[in-house]
Enzyme design. Structure first.
Site, short mmCIF file in Angstrom:
data_model
loop_
_atom_site.label_atom_id
_atom_site.label_comp_id
_atom_site.label_asym_id
_atom_site.label_seq_id
_atom_site.Cartn_x
_atom_site.Cartn_y
_atom_site.Cartn_z
CE LYS A 23 -11.01 -41.12 63.23
NZ LYS A 23 -10.82 -39.71 63.59
CG ASN A 24 -11.88 -40.05 67.17
OD1 ASN A 24 -10.99 -39.93 66.32
ND2 ASN A 24 -13.12 -39.65 66.96
CB CYS A 121 -13.49 -33.67 59.45
SG CYS A 121 -13.27 -35.42 59.29
NE ARG A 126 -12.70 -30.36 64.11
CZ ARG A 126 -12.45 -31.64 63.95
NH1 ARG A 126 -12.29 -32.13 62.75
NH2 ARG A 126 -12.35 -32.44 64.99
CG ASP A 312 -17.58 -38.21 65.33
OD1 ASP A 312 -17.61 -37.07 64.85
OD2 ASP A 312 -16.61 -38.64 65.99
NE ARG A 404 -8.76 -37.96 58.21
CZ ARG A 404 -9.57 -37.07 58.76
NH1 ARG A 404 -10.44 -36.43 58.01
NH2 ARG A 404 -9.51 -36.82 60.03
N1 EPU Z 1 -14.01 -25.92 70.21
C1 EPU Z 1 -13.62 -24.58 70.28
N2 EPU Z 1 -12.36 -24.30 70.70
C2 EPU Z 1 -11.46 -25.27 71.05
C3 EPU Z 1 -11.86 -26.61 70.99
C4 EPU Z 1 -13.14 -26.91 70.56
O1 EPU Z 1 -14.41 -23.69 69.97
O2 EPU Z 1 -10.33 -24.92 71.43
C5 EPU Z 1 -15.38 -26.26 69.76
C6 EPU Z 1 -15.37 -26.95 68.40
O3 EPU Z 1 -15.33 -26.02 67.34
C7 EPU Z 1 -16.65 -27.75 68.46
C8 EPU Z 1 -16.74 -28.17 69.94
O4 EPU Z 1 -15.91 -27.23 70.64
O5 EPU Z 1 -17.74 -26.92 68.15
C9 EPU Z 1 -16.31 -29.57 70.25
O6 EPU Z 1 -15.08 -29.85 69.64
P1 EPU Z 1 -14.04 -30.90 70.23
O7 EPU Z 1 -12.83 -30.16 70.65
O8 EPU Z 1 -14.69 -31.79 71.21
O9 EPU Z 1 -13.69 -31.75 68.92
P2 EPU Z 1 -12.31 -32.43 68.64
O10 EPU Z 1 -11.69 -32.85 69.90
O11 EPU Z 1 -11.53 -31.61 67.70
C10 EPU Z 1 -13.10 -34.90 68.54
C11 EPU Z 1 -13.10 -36.02 67.53
C12 EPU Z 1 -14.10 -35.73 66.44
C13 EPU Z 1 -15.47 -35.57 67.09
C14 EPU Z 1 -15.43 -34.48 68.18
C15 EPU Z 1 -16.72 -34.34 68.95
C16 EPU Z 1 -10.83 -36.83 67.60
C17 EPU Z 1 -9.53 -36.96 66.93
N3 EPU Z 1 -11.77 -36.14 66.96
O12 EPU Z 1 -12.74 -33.73 67.84
O13 EPU Z 1 -14.12 -36.86 65.59
O14 EPU Z 1 -16.42 -35.22 66.13
O15 EPU Z 1 -14.39 -34.78 69.12
O16 EPU Z 1 -17.05 -35.52 69.56
O17 EPU Z 1 -11.03 -37.34 68.68
C18 EPU Z 1 -14.26 -38.04 63.56
O18 EPU Z 1 -13.73 -39.02 64.12
O19 EPU Z 1 -14.80 -38.13 62.42
C19 EPU Z 1 -14.26 -36.76 64.23
C20 EPU Z 1 -14.45 -35.62 63.58
#
Ligand code: EPU
Length: 424
Positions: A23-24, A121, A126, A312, A404
């Site tokens: 998915k991701n 989530c 976030r 995850d 999801r």
């Molecule tokens: N963060 C910030 N500012 C930003 C971006 C991130 O502070 O602008 C912080 C976040 O709050 C967090 C950390 O950096 O503490 C890492 O967040 P990241 O941006 O890597 O998360 P994401 O890209 O929003 C993706 C996956 C998540 C997975 C995370 C970490 C997708 C669509 N989502 O989220 O997947 O947990 O990376 O590996 O790719 C799931 O599939 O259940 C899921 C939540």
């Protein structure tokens, strides 16, 4: 609202599961379709709710979307210019909608892009502050008005160097997409190396017939701006989180599960931790088999960006550890609220205590069925695992979180002999 009714305890579960595409990985690949002049075709697509939501978003922006569930393919065709407003009603349910910012800005930098703040989530804050800072470093102007992020770069985007303060998966994907047609070269420091990010890079590189995006250091990524992308096709990688989830059905029931369509190199730390617990692991290029001994050992582990243990997969293993004799310890280093499965697992009789970013799990001989609520995608799977092992009936509410990210989960679990029903 749909619920799962699970009767346990299910013991010694054995069987094989075909893992779906990631998915991701699929979500940024779909978002990147915006960069193309003509069409893209993705295969091995997981037709889960988030992927369908992303397809709706692309349709809303003017793309033609053709989905074949039978062939697990999605074709996106861009006949005309996209609309540049990403509406609240769809993006509010899905965090990955934020990926449209980078793609739209990359394709239409001189126009104004309006993107509603994304949902997803509830794992703690976030924000997208790093994404925005990255776009700004390329010359984009940013405004927030009525809940919409407004982005534009009057003179186009120009490559620059941006360092992520913390590794961000969608942040890295967003900045890659924004940089594809930027003038000169963009350098991303402290970039994510998650397999899903590498999948996006290999799709874009293969679609342009040049390696214009490459790692020049462990976390240093260079994107040399190109002129255009016309069409592309790509097979989505197997889902490492779903794969680990299914392996853990084998581990919590002390059975044996083989997962096909997964590259074991995408879960190095997870497999190491299972081995430390005393599980026997066998791998081929595209499969993993776990054979769980009756007596497993407790374990300590920490989550961190890839190649470390994925956040995850943390709640999933936490559920398993509630049944392993002794004291286990988990340190969560990615999200501030990633222990939401703990109170629900405790309802089933588990003993988990949380202090800041650490969870201590004291394994119990038995869990007992109960009514539980899932609050995010991965905690829903953790509760399902607990319910599979528990004695008696469990009802898992709000399973829409589960839809999801896990394709046809009840069907897959039933095939393994697990007593699970979807009820209203
Ligand atoms: N963060 C910030 N500012 C930003 C971006 C991130 O502070 O602008 C912080 C976040 O709050 C967090 C950390 O950096 O503490 C890492 O967040 P990241 O941006 O890597 O998360 P994401 O890209 O929003 C993706 C996956 C998540 C997975 C995370 C970490 C997708 C669509 N989502 O989220 O997947 O947990 O990376 O590996 O790719 C799931 O599939 O259940 C899921 C939540």
């Amino acid at each position: 609202m749909k619920q799962y009714l699970i009767k346990g305890p299910n013991k010694g579960v054995r069987g094989t599961i075909e893992c779906d595409g990631s998915k991701n990985s699929c979500l940024p690949l779909l978002a990147s379709s915006i960069l193309f002049e003509d069409s893209i075709v993705l295969t091995n697509v997981p037709l889960v709710k988030d992927v369908l939501t992303m397809c709706n978003l692309l349709e809303e922006l003017g793309a033609k979307v053709e989905i074949s569930e039978k062939n697990k393919t999605i074709k996106i065709t861009n006949k005309k210019k996209h609309k540049l407003v990403v509406p609240y009603k769809l993006i509010s349910t899905m965090r990955a909608g934020a990926l449209l910012m980078g793609a739209l800005l990359g394709k239409y930098p001189k126009n104004k892009i309006f993107c509603a703040a994304s949902g997803g989530c509830s794992l703690g804050a976030r924000p997208t502050n790093f994404h925005i800072a990255g776009f700004k470093s390329l010359g984009a102007k940013y405004n927030l008005k009525n809940g919409y992020t407004i982005l534009s770069a009057k003179n186009g985007l120009i490559g620059n160097t941006y360092k992520f303060p913390k590794v961000s998966v969608t942040g890295t994907c967003n900045l890659i997409m924004a940089s594809v047609f930027a003038k000169k070269t963009t350098t991303i420091l402290n970039a994510s190396r998650e397999p899903e990010v590498l999948d996006l890079i290999s799709f874009l590189n293969n679609s342009s017939n040049s390696k214009f995006i490459k790692f020049t250091g462990k976390r240093t990524l260079q994107i040399r701006g190109i002129k255009k992308l016309i069409r592309g096709s790509h097979k989505v990688i197997g889902d490492r989180i779903a794969a680990f989830s299914y392996l853990c059905v084998g581990v919590i029931t002390r059975g044996k599960i083989k997962v096909n369509n997964i590259n074991p190199k995408h879960l190095p730390k997870e497999l190491e931790v299972l081995k430390r617990m005393g599980c026997e692991i066998k791998t081929s290029n595209s499969s993993i088999t776990v054979n769980a001994k009756k007596k497993l050992k407790p374990v300590s582990f920490k989550t961190n960006p890839w190649p470390e243990f994925a956040t995850d997969n943390q709640p999933i293993l936490m559920a398993v550890l509630t049944t392993v004799d002794g004291k286990s310890k988990i340190e969560e280093n990615v999200f501030s609220q990633r222990f939401q499965a703990a109170p629900e697992l405790n309802r089933l009789g588990a003993s988990i205590s949380i202090k800041r970013n650490t969870a201590i799990i004291v394994g119990q001989k038995k869990l007992y069925g109960a009514q539980c609520i899932s609050s995010d995608l991965r905690s829903s799977f953790a509760i399902i695992l607990g319910s599979i092992a528990a004695i008696g009936s469990s009802k898992v509410q709000r399973v829409y979180h589960n839809f999801r990210g896990y394709y046809q989960l009840p069907k897959k679990l039933k095939k393994l002999g697990i007593n699970i029903k979807v009820i209203n």
